[in-house]
Design a protein around this motif. Structure first.
Motif, PDB file in Angstrom:
ATOM      1  N   ASN A  87      53.975  15.852 -26.958  1.00 40.22           N
ATOM      2  CA  ASN A  87      54.007  15.358 -25.594  1.00 40.22           C
ATOM      3  C   ASN A  87      54.480  13.908 -25.603  1.00 40.22           C
ATOM      4  O   ASN A  87      53.792  13.026 -26.127  1.00 40.22           O
ATOM      5  N   ILE A  88      55.649  13.655 -25.038  1.00 41.94           N
ATOM      6  CA  ILE A  88      56.191  12.296 -25.014  1.00 41.94           C
ATOM      7  C   ILE A  88      56.146  11.711 -23.601  1.00 41.94           C
ATOM      8  O   ILE A  88      56.827  10.735 -23.310  1.00 41.94           O
ATOM      9  N   GLY A  89      55.321  12.307 -22.753  1.00 41.30           N
ATOM     10  CA  GLY A  89      55.112  11.778 -21.412  1.00 41.30           C
ATOM     11  C   GLY A  89      56.254  12.077 -20.466  1.00 41.30           C
ATOM     12  O   GLY A  89      57.318  12.572 -20.859  1.00 41.30           O
ATOM     13  N   GLY A  90      56.017  11.749 -19.204  1.00 44.44           N
ATOM     14  CA  GLY A  90      57.056  11.969 -18.217  1.00 44.44           C
ATOM     15  C   GLY A  90      58.305  11.155 -18.501  1.00 44.44           C
ATOM     16  O   GLY A  90      59.427  11.640 -18.349  1.00 44.44           O
ATOM     17  N   ALA A  91      58.125   9.902 -18.917  1.00 46.02           N
ATOM     18  CA  ALA A  91      59.266   9.039 -19.216  1.00 46.02           C
ATOM     19  C   ALA A  91      60.102   9.618 -20.352  1.00 46.02           C
ATOM     20  O   ALA A  91      61.332   9.663 -20.278  1.00 46.02           O
ATOM     21  N   GLY A  92      59.420  10.072 -21.398  1.00 45.93           N
ATOM     22  CA  GLY A  92      60.135  10.682 -22.518  1.00 45.93           C
ATOM     23  C   GLY A  92      60.824  11.968 -22.113  1.00 45.93           C
ATOM     24  O   GLY A  92      61.956  12.238 -22.535  1.00 45.93           O
ATOM     25  N   GLY A  93      60.153  12.751 -21.268  1.00 48.59           N
ATOM     26  CA  GLY A  93      60.743  14.006 -20.817  1.00 48.59           C
ATOM     27  C   GLY A  93      61.997  13.786 -19.994  1.00 48.59           C
ATOM     28  O   GLY A  93      63.005  14.481 -20.181  1.00 48.59           O
ATOM     29  N   PHE A  94      61.965  12.825 -19.084  1.00 43.89           N
ATOM     30  CA  PHE A  94      63.159  12.543 -18.289  1.00 43.89           C
ATOM     31  C   PHE A  94      64.270  11.942 -19.147  1.00 43.89           C
ATOM     32  O   PHE A  94      65.458  12.189 -18.905  1.00 43.89           O
ATOM     33  N   HIS A  95      63.900  11.174 -20.151  1.00 48.08           N
ATOM     34  CA  HIS A  95      64.891  10.662 -21.103  1.00 48.08           C
ATOM     35  C   HIS A  95      65.655  11.830 -21.747  1.00 48.08           C
ATOM     36  O   HIS A  95      66.889  11.843 -21.790  1.00 48.08           O
ATOM     37  N   VAL A  96      64.917  12.815 -22.216  1.00 46.25           N
ATOM     38  CA  VAL A  96      65.531  13.982 -22.848  1.00 46.25           C
ATOM     39  C   VAL A  96      66.360  14.775 -21.829  1.00 46.25           C
ATOM     40  O   VAL A  96      67.479  15.216 -22.116  1.00 46.25           O
ATOM     41  N   GLY A  97      65.824  14.954 -20.624  1.00 48.81           N
ATOM     42  CA  GLY A  97      66.517  15.726 -19.599  1.00 48.81           C
ATOM     43  C   GLY A  97      67.812  15.080 -19.140  1.00 48.81           C
ATOM     44  O   GLY A  97      68.845  15.748 -19.003  1.00 48.81           O
ATOM     45  N   PHE A  98      67.765  13.775 -18.893  1.00 54.67           N
ATOM     46  CA  PHE A  98      68.985  13.063 -18.490  1.00 54.67           C
ATOM     47  C   PHE A  98      70.039  13.161 -19.589  1.00 54.67           C
ATOM     48  O   PHE A  98      71.229  13.341 -19.311  1.00 54.67           O
ATOM     49  N   LYS A  99      69.602  13.047 -20.835  1.00 57.02           N
ATOM     50  CA  LYS A  99      70.542  13.110 -21.958  1.00 57.02           C
ATOM     51  C   LYS A  99      71.192  14.489 -22.055  1.00 57.02           C
ATOM     52  O   LYS A  99      72.402  14.611 -22.321  1.00 57.02           O
ATOM     53  N   GLU A 100      70.404  15.532 -21.828  1.00 51.92           N
ATOM     54  CA  GLU A 100      70.941  16.884 -21.860  1.00 51.92           C
ATOM     55  C   GLU A 100      72.025  17.063 -20.796  1.00 51.92           C
ATOM     56  O   GLU A 100      73.080  17.662 -21.058  1.00 51.92           O
ATOM     57  N   VAL A 101      71.775  16.548 -19.613  1.00 50.94           N
ATOM     58  CA  VAL A 101      72.755  16.677 -18.534  1.00 50.94           C
ATOM     59  C   VAL A 101      74.044  15.937 -18.873  1.00 50.94           C
ATOM     60  O   VAL A 101      75.141  16.483 -18.734  1.00 50.94           O
ATOM     61  N   THR A 102      73.918  14.691 -19.310  1.00 48.79           N
ATOM     62  CA  THR A 102      75.124  13.890 -19.556  1.00 48.79           C
ATOM     63  C   THR A 102      75.882  14.338 -20.800  1.00 48.79           C
ATOM     64  O   THR A 102      77.112  14.219 -20.850  1.00 48.79           O
TER      65      THR A 102
END
Length: 321
Positions: free
Chosen positions: A62-77
């Protein structure tokens, strides 16, 4: 125009089910779901879904919401051809046809990001998701902010009930639309923050880079959230004290610039006085002191496990609201 939705989830399967259903009913091109090492049946349920738009990433920790959005934004870009991404929590979702409406709106030419209006399921404005401005970038608002606090810099109720859009500086990650090219330019959300203030810091970072941010009240999201602050006095569970105050100081550093230290001192004094509302004031002050020390040192290296060790077993329940 292609749009990717990014959702971060942790142990809220029943709410996630509704969020996924509502999202897939919209005109999205990709749905990126970051499973933040959920310990319930989330993984099993996500793996059973069949939709060509879905991309599911299961994290080992669990890397928190901030970590999760970091991963998600990276996947999109990195791995999609989406023009825009929109992000939100696992207990939030777009109101029917909101994505279709977004695609049809004649956005201002200079718009780099857009904030939607966020409501509760019973159609009340969700205060924690109110967009606003940074008073230290608008000198006419500084005095009002010092005397009246956050209310003076947030979008007011009447602004939710028009078809007019407003230029703003910051918003939450519930119903936040941003051009993927801007994400590539500005960078990803700061994963080391774990939870809290990562969204406001990111939206301010985008504005500081010179891109315009607007609030569109006609774009609506629902957020079925629970508050973590009881009677505006205490934070529960207690380990969240660390993240909220450490990250808020980092937020004030970006907001206030040269006025950071006077602002920080005022805030710290008010936080310190809250100890009388806690059952264990000594522990509260210990966690608060650690948060303040790390914020001033710009030390974001502590793991979530280390933060939990600051708390009593009762307060350390792993529940990410």
């Amino acid at each position: 125009m292609k749009i990717a939705s990014v959702i971060v989830t942790f142990n809220r399967l029943e709410k996630l089910k509704l969020t996924v259903q509502k999202t897939l009913d919209e005109e999205i091109n990709y749905l990126i779901i970051i499973n933040n090492a959920s310990t319930d049946e989330t993984k099993k349920w996500l793996d059973s879904l069949l939709d060509y738009r879905l991309r599911i990433i299961h994290l080992e920790t669990n890397i928190g919401g901030a970590g999760g959005f970091h991963v998600g934004f990276k996947e999109v870009t990195d791995n999609t051809d989406a023009d825009w991404l929109v992000c939100y929590d696992d207990d939030a979702y777009p109101q029917k046809d909101s994505i279709k409406l977004f695609k049809s709106i004649a956005l201002p030419k200079e718009a780099g990001s857009i904030a939607a209006a966020v409501y509760s399921p019973n159609h009340q404005i969700v205060n924690m998701n109110r967009p606003g401005i940074n008073p230290f970038w608008h000198w006419d608002r500084v005095i009002s902010f010092l005397f009246h606090g956050r209310k003076s810099i947030h979008i007011q109720d009447n602004m939710y009930h028009t078809e007019q859009y407003y230029e703003i500086d910051a918003s939450s990650f519930v119903g936040y639309f941003v051009q993927t090219d801007i994400v590539k330019t500005v960078g990803l959300p700061r994963k080391e923050l774990f939870i809290y203030a990562d969204d406001v810091l990111y939206t301010l970072q985008v504005r500081k880079a010179g891109f315009k941010h607007y609030f569109f009240p006609t774009l609506k999201f629902i957020h079925d959230c629970n508050t973590i602050i009881q009677d505006n006095k205490t934070i529960s569970p207690l380990w969240k004290v660390y993240y909220i105050y450490r990250n808020n100081l980092e937020l004030y550093r970006m907001m206030a610039g040269i006025f950071f230290y006077p602002l920080a001192l005022v805030k710290i004094f008010s936080w310190w006085r809250k100890e009388k509302h806690y059952n264990n004031p000594v522990l509260y002050k210990k966690i608060l002191f650690t948060a303040i020390k790390d914020a001033f040192k710009k030390d974001f290296s502590k793991s979530h496990v280390e933060i939990l060790t600051l708390c009593t077993p009762l307060d350390c329940e792993e529940k990410l609201l």
